[in-house]
Motif scaffolding. Structure first.
Motif, mmCIF file in Angstrom:
data_model
loop_
_atom_site.group_PDB
_atom_site.id
_atom_site.type_symbol
_atom_site.label_atom_id
_atom_site.label_comp_id
_atom_site.label_asym_id
_atom_site.label_seq_id
_atom_site.Cartn_x
_atom_site.Cartn_y
_atom_site.Cartn_z
ATOM 1 N N MET A 1 0.805 -1.224 0.000
ATOM 2 C CA MET A 1 0.000 0.000 0.000
ATOM 3 C C MET A 1 0.841 1.280 0.000
ATOM 4 O O MET A 1 0.558 2.194 -0.772
ATOM 5 C CB MET A 1 -0.970 -0.015 1.188
ATOM 6 C CG MET A 1 -2.153 -0.956 1.024
ATOM 7 S SD MET A 1 -3.236 -0.527 -0.348
ATOM 8 C CE MET A 1 -2.683 -1.635 -1.604
ATOM 9 N N THR B 1 -5.297 -0.386 8.015
ATOM 10 C CA THR B 1 -6.390 0.501 7.641
ATOM 11 C C THR B 1 -5.869 1.881 7.236
ATOM 12 O O THR B 1 -6.331 2.452 6.245
ATOM 13 C CB THR B 1 -7.385 0.639 8.808
ATOM 14 O OG1 THR B 1 -7.847 -0.664 9.154
ATOM 15 C CG2 THR B 1 -8.561 1.494 8.433
ATOM 16 N N ALA C 1 -2.165 -3.989 -7.283
ATOM 17 C CA ALA C 1 -1.960 -3.520 -5.910
ATOM 18 C C ALA C 1 -3.297 -3.227 -5.252
ATOM 19 O O ALA C 1 -3.469 -3.449 -4.056
ATOM 20 C CB ALA C 1 -1.086 -2.270 -5.919
ATOM 21 N N ARG D 1 -5.818 7.603 -4.817
ATOM 22 C CA ARG D 1 -6.346 7.257 -6.144
ATOM 23 C C ARG D 1 -7.855 7.365 -6.126
ATOM 24 O O ARG D 1 -8.580 6.487 -6.552
ATOM 25 C CB ARG D 1 -5.788 5.903 -6.585
ATOM 26 C CG ARG D 1 -6.518 4.685 -6.355
ATOM 27 C CD ARG D 1 -5.894 3.526 -7.106
ATOM 28 N NE ARG D 1 -6.424 3.422 -8.458
ATOM 29 C CZ ARG D 1 -6.087 2.457 -9.278
ATOM 30 N NH1 ARG D 1 -5.226 1.542 -8.957
ATOM 31 N NH2 ARG D 1 -6.614 2.399 -10.483
ATOM 32 N N TYR E 1 -4.138 5.025 0.513
ATOM 33 C CA TYR E 1 -4.090 4.613 -0.894
ATOM 34 C C TYR E 1 -5.371 5.013 -1.613
ATOM 35 O O TYR E 1 -5.331 5.538 -2.730
ATOM 36 C CB TYR E 1 -3.869 3.103 -0.983
ATOM 37 C CG TYR E 1 -3.945 2.576 -2.388
ATOM 38 C CD1 TYR E 1 -2.967 2.894 -3.318
ATOM 39 C CD2 TYR E 1 -5.013 1.786 -2.798
ATOM 40 C CE1 TYR E 1 -3.042 2.430 -4.610
ATOM 41 C CE2 TYR E 1 -5.095 1.314 -4.081
ATOM 42 C CZ TYR E 1 -4.115 1.637 -4.991
ATOM 43 O OH TYR E 1 -4.202 1.186 -6.278
ATOM 44 N N PHE F 1 -7.120 -5.582 3.608
ATOM 45 C CA PHE F 1 -8.024 -4.775 4.414
ATOM 46 C C PHE F 1 -9.203 -5.613 4.915
ATOM 47 O O PHE F 1 -9.620 -5.495 6.074
ATOM 48 C CB PHE F 1 -8.520 -3.572 3.606
ATOM 49 C CG PHE F 1 -9.443 -2.683 4.370
ATOM 50 C CD1 PHE F 1 -9.001 -2.013 5.496
ATOM 51 C CD2 PHE F 1 -10.758 -2.520 3.976
ATOM 52 C CE1 PHE F 1 -9.854 -1.193 6.213
ATOM 53 C CE2 PHE F 1 -11.619 -1.705 4.687
ATOM 54 C CZ PHE F 1 -11.164 -1.038 5.803
ATOM 55 N N TRP G 1 -10.969 5.587 -8.127
ATOM 56 C CA TRP G 1 -10.817 4.196 -8.554
ATOM 57 C C TRP G 1 -12.122 3.434 -8.365
ATOM 58 O O TRP G 1 -12.496 2.584 -9.155
ATOM 59 C CB TRP G 1 -9.714 3.519 -7.736
ATOM 60 C CG TRP G 1 -9.605 2.079 -8.054
ATOM 61 C CD1 TRP G 1 -9.037 1.533 -9.160
ATOM 62 C CD2 TRP G 1 -10.100 0.985 -7.284
ATOM 63 N NE1 TRP G 1 -9.141 0.169 -9.115
ATOM 64 C CE2 TRP G 1 -9.795 -0.193 -7.989
ATOM 65 C CE3 TRP G 1 -10.782 0.888 -6.071
ATOM 66 C CZ2 TRP G 1 -10.138 -1.447 -7.506
ATOM 67 C CZ3 TRP G 1 -11.123 -0.357 -5.592
ATOM 68 C CH2 TRP G 1 -10.798 -1.504 -6.318
ATOM 69 N N LEU G 2 -12.839 3.755 -7.280
ATOM 70 C CA LEU G 2 -14.074 3.027 -6.995
ATOM 71 C C LEU G 2 -15.191 3.429 -7.937
ATOM 72 O O LEU G 2 -16.027 2.614 -8.310
ATOM 73 C CB LEU G 2 -14.510 3.281 -5.544
ATOM 74 C CG LEU G 2 -13.696 2.537 -4.480
ATOM 75 C CD1 LEU G 2 -14.095 2.992 -3.089
ATOM 76 C CD2 LEU G 2 -13.913 1.043 -4.605
ATOM 77 N N TRP G 3 -15.211 4.714 -8.310
ATOM 78 C CA TRP G 3 -16.270 5.139 -9.219
ATOM 79 C C TRP G 3 -15.754 5.903 -10.400
ATOM 80 O O TRP G 3 -14.642 6.140 -10.631
ATOM 81 C CB TRP G 3 -17.313 5.968 -8.476
ATOM 82 C CG TRP G 3 -18.331 5.078 -7.869
ATOM 83 C CD1 TRP G 3 -19.469 4.607 -8.455
ATOM 84 C CD2 TRP G 3 -18.297 4.498 -6.562
ATOM 85 N NE1 TRP G 3 -20.129 3.789 -7.620
ATOM 86 C CE2 TRP G 3 -19.455 3.694 -6.464
ATOM 87 C CE3 TRP G 3 -17.404 4.563 -5.505
ATOM 88 C CZ2 TRP G 3 -19.737 2.969 -5.319
ATOM 89 C CZ3 TRP G 3 -17.690 3.846 -4.368
ATOM 90 C CH2 TRP G 3 -18.843 3.067 -4.272
ATOM 91 N N ALA H 1 2.253 1.626 -3.530
ATOM 92 C CA ALA H 1 1.245 1.963 -4.533
ATOM 93 C C ALA H 1 0.827 3.422 -4.396
ATOM 94 O O ALA H 1 0.631 4.124 -5.394
ATOM 95 C CB ALA H 1 0.037 1.043 -4.388
ATOM 96 N N ALA I 1 -8.106 -7.599 7.758
ATOM 97 C CA ALA I 1 -7.881 -6.730 8.917
ATOM 98 C C ALA I 1 -9.200 -6.395 9.598
ATOM 99 O O ALA I 1 -9.290 -6.380 10.831
ATOM 100 C CB ALA I 1 -7.162 -5.455 8.493
ATOM 101 N N ARG J 1 -18.457 -3.332 -11.252
ATOM 102 C CA ARG J 1 -17.340 -2.403 -11.448
ATOM 103 C C ARG J 1 -16.017 -3.052 -11.846
ATOM 104 O O ARG J 1 -15.266 -2.484 -12.629
ATOM 105 C CB ARG J 1 -17.087 -1.612 -10.152
ATOM 106 C CG ARG J 1 -18.107 -0.585 -9.838
ATOM 107 C CD ARG J 1 -18.269 0.458 -10.905
ATOM 108 N NE ARG J 1 -16.997 0.985 -11.420
ATOM 109 C CZ ARG J 1 -16.918 1.778 -12.462
ATOM 110 N NH1 ARG J 1 -18.001 2.138 -13.099
ATOM 111 N NH2 ARG J 1 -15.760 2.226 -12.873
ATOM 112 N N PHE K 1 -4.353 1.512 3.794
ATOM 113 C CA PHE K 1 -5.361 1.308 2.753
ATOM 114 C C PHE K 1 -6.143 2.600 2.504
ATOM 115 O O PHE K 1 -6.406 2.971 1.351
ATOM 116 C CB PHE K 1 -6.303 0.173 3.163
ATOM 117 C CG PHE K 1 -7.314 -0.197 2.131
ATOM 118 C CD1 PHE K 1 -6.916 -0.730 0.916
ATOM 119 C CD2 PHE K 1 -8.671 -0.032 2.372
ATOM 120 C CE1 PHE K 1 -7.844 -1.074 -0.045
ATOM 121 C CE2 PHE K 1 -9.603 -0.382 1.413
ATOM 122 C CZ PHE K 1 -9.199 -0.903 0.198
ATOM 123 N N GLY L 1 -4.602 -4.769 -1.833
ATOM 124 C CA GLY L 1 -4.964 -3.919 -0.713
ATOM 125 C C GLY L 1 -6.329 -4.283 -0.150
ATOM 126 O O GLY L 1 -6.516 -4.345 1.070
#
Lengths: 269, 277
Positions: A207, A254, B104, A264, A260, B112, A267-269, A210, B115, B91, A257, B108
């Motif tokens: 992480m 956490t 990566a 970025r 990260y 996570f 990245w999710l949407w 990246a 965790a 997605r 992450f 991650g």
């Protein structure tokens, strides 16, 4: 801060954590650059099994973790490209390695259930707050040595990772460097197991790297940033773990992450 | 552990079924194997073994959340896995690249998820045995309620698989031709991922989050190496899966070996033999 460092276990954790994080951050930068994320994940699984195997065999746990992880790292290097792209074979072997770890765990815990159970959980999820002073000094020293060796080979390794063909043509010893890096990676994973555990290894190893790669394209700056971020995550995680009732390895993973994700965004949407 | 097996099969079977926890484990295990064997064949056919791996790790915090909220862990598993499957389906296009993708981001997410599972277990403050059971499987933890949830899930999922099976094979083998013939390829892919999530969720009870691969993917992969015919392969995959579960549970019952070790070793050995052929 002096309040926190008044406690022995926090001093040990900070000392070991700094060395471990520095090695993980630097090695992780090359891991991301060289596409070895899941090699590292696999090495984490191996660290769990070889650590418990060492306990069953009556060898010191850390010796088993380091020996097993480095040996398998070299073996995977020997397979080279052939180990890639066979998802099913890779997954089946991983599962079996962990299955053997469970066997060792049950062999070791027989007759001393509490100690055996704790040893397994420490290997899986880390035990940075439970280090003894001697262990902390060893971990910190090993981290510094690994980091120094990585910096020593950083220049040719960067060249080789970014453009293997040109590097080989210029006389960079590609095979020796690749194997040398795998040995250092194996040692880094074995180190990181003490901090965040075998299962959460990617959180500390990959992480920060990246994130650094998202923030800068310049290799040396990225390498330095990755090391600094990893150390910061461990420090912040330890401070939070001091005040909050949550596991240190959860907090470190956490933080890494979340940073990260922020780096970025989108990245999710 | 209890009485020794005698190699008199009928007597051994009576020993196996003597205790209620073992009846539950065998019943749930059989249902799990039926579903995992069938789903696994399609997973390998579609090259989605990495999605199965990802879903199983996301299941770990799900199981922990189920325990923390005093629900059945299977319900927590189903909730987390199905949500993740929908996320991946809608997605995560790059996920099929799997271990080759070396992403990566995926790495991650996996770390996570584990965790968060650790956090939930530490909040629950239960024994370490509970963590091990959901990481590596157990023959002791299947309650009556879990059996009921497993039976309902497996029945629904198998029914759905029977309905979409034929177009799914078509869409997996030749997606372009299937799309041209009016097969809803994207909807099928999403529906299938949800079925994978359900299979993972119930399989975790027997072999645990980290070892699901051996029960879900390896039988299908071995079957595909042994026969190119889909019907036969599907049957073979299911038979192998049943064999792994039954032998794994019996070994764990009669000897001190853990069920996860028995199942993964059988799976690894079978896969090596199937490849060597």
């Amino acid at each position: 801060m002096s309040h926190i460092l008044a406690y022995d276990f926090m001093r040990n954790a900070a000392l070991a954590g700094t060395g471990i994080a520095l090695a993980a951050g630097l090695a992780g930068y090359f891991v991301v650059l060289r596409n070895q994320v899941f090699t590292s994940d696999a090495l984490g699984h191996v660290a769990f099994t070889s650590g418990l195997g060492a306990l069953v065999g009556g060898v010191q746990l850390l010796a088993g973790v380091f020996g097993g992880t480095i040996a398998v790292a070299l073996g995977m290097g020997g397979l080279g490209g052939r180990a890639r792209g066979r998802d099913v074979a890779v997954g089946t072997v991983f599962a079996w390695v962990l299955g053997c770890g469970v066997l060792f765990l049950s062999l070791y815990s027989r007759g001393r259930s509490a100690a055996g159970g704790t040893a397994g959980v420490s290997l899986l999820f880390g035990s940075i707050l439970g280090l003894r002073p001697a262990q902390a000094v060893t971990a910190a020293a090993a981290g510094v040595v690994i980091s120094a060796l990585l910096l020593l080979i950083a220049r040719p390794l960067l060249f080789l990772s970014v453009d293997p063909d040109v590097a080989a043509a210029r006389g960079v010893p590609a095979t020796a460097l690749s194997f040398g890096f795998l040995v250092l990676l194996g040692a880094t994973v074995a180190e990181a197991v003490q901090a965040v555990g075998a299962l959460l290894i990617l959180g500390l190893l990959v992480m920060p790297a990246a994130t650094a790669q998202r923030l800068t394209a310049r290799p040396y700056l990225g390498l330095a940033l990755s090391g600094v971020l990893a150390v910061l995550f461990v420090w912040a995680g330890l401070v939070l773990a001091f005040y909050l009732p949550y596991p240190a390895s959860f907090l470190i993973t956490t933080l890494a992450f979340a940073t990260y994700l922020v780096s970025r965004w989108g990245w999710l949407w | 552990m209890v009485d020794q097996p005698s190699w008199d099969l009928l007597a051994d079977l009576q020993l196996l079924l003597e205790f209620h926890f073992m009846q539950n484990a065998l019943l749930a295990g059989t249902l799990v194997a039926l579903l995992a064997g069938a789903t696994g064949y399609f997973i390998v056919l579609r090259g989605q073994s990495f999605a199965a791996h990802t879903l199983s790790q996301v299941g770990f915090p799900g199981a922990a959340a189920g325990i923390l909220l005093h629900l059945s862990p299977v319900l927590g598993l189903i909730g987390f896995c199905v949500t993740a499957a929908l996320g991946i389906g809608l997605r995560g296009r790059g996920l099929d690249a799997g271990w080759r993708g070396e992403s990566a981001a995926v790495g991650g997410i996996l770390a996570f998820a584990l965790a968060v599972g650790l956090l939930f277990f530490s909040l629950y403050a239960g024994s370490v045995e509970a963590i091990y059971a959901f990481l590596f499987g157990s023959i002791l933890g299947v309650t009556d309620r879990d059996v009921l949830v497993t039976a309902l899930t497996a029945a629904l999922a198998l029914l759905a698989l029977a309905v979409i099976g034929r177009p799914l094979i078509f869409a997996s083998v030749d997606p372009e031709a299937a799309e041209a013939r009016g097969v809803p390829v994207r909807a099928l892919a999403l529906a299938f991922l949800v079925l994978v999530a359900l299979s993972v969720a119930v399989a975790v009870q027997i072999v645990g989050t980290l070892l699901v691969f051996a029960l879900l993917v390896t039988p299908g992969a071995a079957a595909q190496r042994l026969t190119p015919r889909p019907g036969l392969g599907l049957g073979l995959s299911t038979v192998l899966s049943l064999l792994f579960v039954w032998s794994g549970l019996s070994v764990a019952y009669f000897s001190p070996l853990p069920v996860g070790f028995a199942v993964t070793t059988l799976a690894f050995g079978t896969y090596v033999l199937a490849r060597a052929r």
